[in-house]
Scaffold this active site. Structure first.
Site, PDB file in Angstrom:
ATOM      1  N   LYS A   9       0.891  -1.168   0.000  1.00 11.02           N
ATOM      2  CA  LYS A   9       0.000   0.000   0.000  1.00 11.02           C
ATOM      3  C   LYS A   9       0.927   1.215   0.000  1.00 11.02           C
ATOM      4  CE  LYS A   9      -3.328   2.934   1.505  1.00 11.02           C
ATOM      5  NZ  LYS A   9      -2.434   4.099   1.615  1.00 11.02           N
ATOM      6  N   GLY A  12       5.488   3.918  10.838  1.00 10.69           N
ATOM      7  CA  GLY A  12       4.703   5.152  10.864  1.00 10.69           C
ATOM      8  C   GLY A  12       4.331   5.518  12.278  1.00 10.69           C
ATOM      9  N   SER A  13       3.166   6.120  12.430  1.00 10.15           N
ATOM     10  CA  SER A  13       2.780   6.652  13.734  1.00 10.15           C
ATOM     11  C   SER A  13       2.271   5.551  14.654  1.00 10.15           C
ATOM     12  CB  SER A  13       1.673   7.691  13.563  1.00 10.15           C
ATOM     13  OG  SER A  13       0.464   7.055  13.168  1.00 10.15           O
ATOM     14  N   ARG A  14       2.292   5.844  15.929  1.00  9.70           N
ATOM     15  CA  ARG A  14       1.739   4.929  16.927  1.00  9.70           C
ATOM     16  C   ARG A  14       0.259   4.688  16.665  1.00  9.70           C
ATOM     17  NH1 ARG A  14       3.229   5.686  23.245  1.00  9.70           N
ATOM     18  NH2 ARG A  14       1.977   4.036  24.167  1.00  9.70           N
ATOM     19  N   GLY A  59      -1.416   4.957  13.842  1.00 13.78           N
ATOM     20  CA  GLY A  59      -1.621   4.149  12.638  1.00 13.78           C
ATOM     21  C   GLY A  59      -1.225   2.703  12.853  1.00 13.78           C
ATOM     22  N   GLY A  60      -0.103   2.488  13.510  1.00 12.28           N
ATOM     23  CA  GLY A  60       0.356   1.124  13.755  1.00 12.28           C
ATOM     24  C   GLY A  60      -0.614   0.349  14.615  1.00 12.28           C
ATOM     25  N   GLU A  70       6.671  -0.435  13.274  1.00 13.26           N
ATOM     26  CA  GLU A  70       7.712   0.383  13.901  1.00 13.26           C
ATOM     27  C   GLU A  70       7.075   1.746  14.078  1.00 13.26           C
ATOM     28  OE1 GLU A  70       9.837   3.203  13.984  1.00 13.26           O
ATOM     29  OE2 GLU A  70      11.104   2.615  12.299  1.00 13.26           O
ATOM     30  N   CYS A 120      12.911   8.168  12.728  1.00 16.69           N
ATOM     31  CA  CYS A 120      12.422   7.365  13.859  1.00 16.69           C
ATOM     32  C   CYS A 120      13.403   7.420  15.016  1.00 16.69           C
ATOM     33  CB  CYS A 120      12.277   5.898  13.458  1.00 16.69           C
ATOM     34  SG  CYS A 120      11.613   5.625  11.823  1.00 16.69           S
ATOM     35  N   GLU A 143       6.150  11.334  21.757  1.00 16.07           N
ATOM     36  CA  GLU A 143       6.978  11.701  20.615  1.00 16.07           C
ATOM     37  C   GLU A 143       6.376  12.897  19.884  1.00 16.07           C
ATOM     38  OE1 GLU A 143       7.128   8.828  17.417  1.00 16.07           O
ATOM     39  OE2 GLU A 143       8.962   9.697  16.587  1.00 16.07           O
TER      40      GLU A 143
END
Lengths: 520, 520
Positions: free
Chosen positions: B180, B237-239, B241-242, B261, B298, B389
């Site tokens: 994606k 990506g972001s927390r 989104g993950g 990650e 990151c 973050e």
């Protein structure tokens, strides 16, 4: 035996108690066992966290000696076999063999620790002159995840319980362990727990390396998995129980891995030439595997898949005869027996399922009466309920119209611990066509044997895609089980004086090392 | 460039479109890109599943040649650097370097495949005469998990995107990949996707080995993770989104692993002797690491921890001076810039937080203005919001009253990708006391360097405990990343004619093998 549970070096009692039940008689056994409180669970986890940094950095030889001390202590326990027989209804010979497996796997992990590959040392040497940028000195090793919660399993009161494979591999990795004993065999759990406690003391390790909490409520196990000090979970049991623990672990502020070994119906494929050559022998041997230990193995052969025809008839006739003469066997607990009876009734009542044979009539409490069913490939594919595990000696023979239907039956299966092939040389091409499906579905593929009986060794995989386990990348039996409880850490440009021994430049632990991509 | 997306060997267009935005100007770029439909996602996954059994059993040399072909094709793409610069606002030198890293890691995985350790061959030879029971012949190898969904990351349009580390390691393992693409750089994604598509064709592999779906909606990614053919997910990506992807993956009828990650503030510890010796140099170098790439790494150093005192004052003064002169930099997208501004405002407004310095004023759209904050150890420990973050060039210096407060600050941290030590020889004992905490918290510990800049090598760990990643047992950079997409299978007593080549008795692939516990 005093009915205590074990928090670090202490034996603790509480007013709230429960008892083991002899499943052969439904008699409540002495003594009453103290139920651990939620505070006890928290205290065990806190002690484990306190012990962690010290224990994980013990030399491999120290942990190896500890595992061997546990094995020695277990062998020295008076009355262990007798208590386990009373609490599980399993025969003395089986329990004696299981004790050997339990001490054997502790000693195998001790050997593994001394071999050193488990530490995963990988070094990329510094390249100070590399262009456009220099490369730092990079050293990877694996360290223990943290304190581990282990749930004792009902069906292996020694080999998958307090000092079983999960505990042995977690302790080998450097993880303190808090065991939640299975409430069906608290006495066995306490005897083994005391053996571990004695080994902790004799080896001079921090007391928090091991605790044993006991009790019959699910809340206790839930609190253990939710405790913030716990960093991984080992479980062997039902799909329902395993998924409940996975859910608790995932909802934590810090989710943790759960290694749950849950549900498998272990397909057996009979190929035409093998069936033609030895249908009757196969039928008898199948029932032997199916009824062993009252069918209470994770690897019990729950379905047989074959092309319909006279050879399959001969297999079924032989199986029906063997199973029809099989005596009922005591099951592990009253609720396991009740669930077995319910599962057999449900399966036998499904549309398109015929009951081929039952074992002889029950002659006492909690006796499981073996059950053999038959159906067609079309009926099996159409009804997912036929693929639900019935824990116990129940199995279903699936008659397929053609090879394509065999493949459809297999493709429709969920993940499995094992897949078994009965084949002769002339069947190899047919088997080859199905092998890719089986590899996607199962953790172990075996030929011309039976799935019950799991070797504890380097190459074993007792695992498989969901729902056989919650993590197909691992095994709960064999040396690779240690990897479940380790994670890699990379050290970049640390001075030698600060590096852990495992990755110091002089390699004082003598570990095998991969240096710049090559084994040293 | 035609704005298509890639389903197997086809380029597909749809009426529903979206455009990339040049973040330096907010200008919408040509062409319009087709948005993949949910049916397109399903078709890509179906093709991947169709390709799986063939692709996973290709010889290691075949897959190595494929990875090298992808690298060659990427190097041959006209206009790739220019397009990536337009879509990300990152400088040309950075993008050029990132292309080198991307092709380098594809070639490193090719080399790894030929070394053969990845296959994990472990053999226990049969012991037919063993008492009381014989041992079967047991052969373990690792096979690919299945089709993998990879999500392109905004901040590494090449190295963590369509042909980035997740794709390279999954393809190396034998997993077909459905990417994606990140909607911020669809042109870069398409150019790289076509390079992979060309390599698939040239190597004669099944078309389903690779597809690229594109679109700006979260529903697309959700459908990809939920597709039953997908067996693992790679995400950077972001927390937020993950965790959304993890939740979808866990709610599937068959849950699957997600390697996300996500979030890390990468603590930097300044030890007293190092600080006394070179406070000003450290302050300048810190700002260099902090502001590189507009802080969009990151591994960006989000907090600095040190004992309060005049040496720390000198560090802060030098950092403030360097940061105060730092020019604003274009951030990756308008929303990343808006979130950065919001995060900086929130952090600066927290009780006990002072703003030490800001970069020079914004002079255009989407420019991130660097920010340096200060607080005390007590304030930091008391307020978890200070550890959130802020993605971009924002960092906070934590002044601690004593060593115990330093330890408390570190113990209070969540999981991290990195932890950095600035130390001299005389600091080693102080560092040793903190190392156990750092090992529990971080995937990589480095000395006298800066966390930005991640080597792609054998020993690298780009991972760490939650929420740095969703699975601390793995790394997303370096050769060990391949292990995320493999699972062990054991073959028991299979005739040689039926065994996969990797574990046939004659070892036709020449793989390294562990036999009866010893390397052959």
């Amino acid at each position: 035996m005093d009915g205590s549970f074990l928090i670090g070096a202490r034996a603790v009692t509480r007013d709230d108690t429960f008892r083991a039940i002899d499943p052969a008689t439904n008699e409540a056994l002495d003594p009453a066992f103290a139920t651990s409180s939620l505070d006890d669970v928290a205290e065990a986890c806190r002690l484990a966290a306190d012990a962690f940094d010290t224990y994980r950095e013990t030399d491999p030889e120290t942990r190896a000696a500890f595992l061997e001390a546990i094995a020695d202590e277990i062998e020295a326990v008076d009355g262990l076999i007798e208590r386990a027989v009373r609490e599980t209804g399993l025969p003395q010979g089986r329990i004696t063999g299981e004790r050997g497996r339990t001490t054997g796997q502790l000693r195998l992990f001790a050997k593994l620790l001394c071999q050193g590959r488990w530490a995963g040392v990988v070094i990329d040497t510094a390249l100070p002159d590399r262009q456009p940028l220099p490369r730092a000195d990079l050293r990877q090793r694996r360290i223990a995840l943290g304190p581990v919660a282990v749930f004792g399993a009902s069906n292996f009161p020694l080999a998958f319980s307090v000092a079983g494979g999960d505990t042995a591999s977690a302790l080998a990795a450097g993880c303190p362990v808090v065991v939640k004993g299975h409430p069906a065999h608290p006495g066995t759990s306490l005897l083994v727990g005391r053996a571990i406690q004695a080994a902790v003391r004799k080896c001079g390790l921090p007391e928090g390396v091991f605790s044993l909490v006991q009790g019959a409520s699910n809340a206790l196990g839930g609190a253990l998995v939710a405790d913030p000090h716990i960093k991984a979970v080992g479980f062997t049991g039902s799909r329902h129980g395993g998924l409940a623990l996975v859910e608790i672990a995932q909802k934590r502020p810090e989710p943790i891995p759960v290694y749950a070994e849950m549900s498998s119906i272990n397909p057996v494929l009979l190929f035409p030439h093998a069936l033609a050559a030895r249908a009757a022998d196969l039928g008898k041997a199948y029932v032997g595997s199916l009824t062993m230990g009252a069918g209470q193995f994770c690897t019990n052969p729950g379905i047989v898949v074959a092309l319909d025809g006279p050879d399959l008839d001969r297999f079924v006739d032989a199986a029906a005869e063997a199973l029809g003469g099989a005596a009922p066997q005591v099951m592990l607990t009253g609720s396991i027996h009740a669930n077995y009876d319910k599962g057999v009734t449900l399966l036998g009542g499904q549309s398109g399922v015929e009951t081929i044979a039952r074992g002889t009539e029950d002659s006492g409490v909690n006796r499981g009466r073996a059950a053999l069913f038959g159906t067609t490939g079309a009926a099996f594919v159409a009804n997912p309920a036929l693929a639900d595990e019935v824990f116990g000696a129940a199995s279903i023979v699936i008659r397929c119209a053609d090879k394509a239907e065999v493949a459809r039956v297999l493709e429709g299966l969920e993940g499995q611990l094992t897949a078994t092939l009965q084949l002769d040389d002339e069947d190899v091409e047919d088997a080859r066509a199905l092998l890719p499906i089986l590899e996607r579905k199962a953790g172990r593929i075996l030929a011309n044997g039976w799935p019950t009986g799991v070797e504890v060794s380097y190459a074993m995989v007792h695992g498989g895609p969901f729902p056989a386990t919650s993590d197909s990348r691992t095994t709960s039996v064999g040396t690779a089980a240690i990897e479940r409880f380790l994670r890699p850490v990379c050290y970049q440009d640390l001075p030698d004086a600060l590096l852990p021994k495992a990755i110091q430049r002089a390699n004082p632990l003598g570990l095998p090392r991969l240096i710049d991509g090559e084994l040293e």
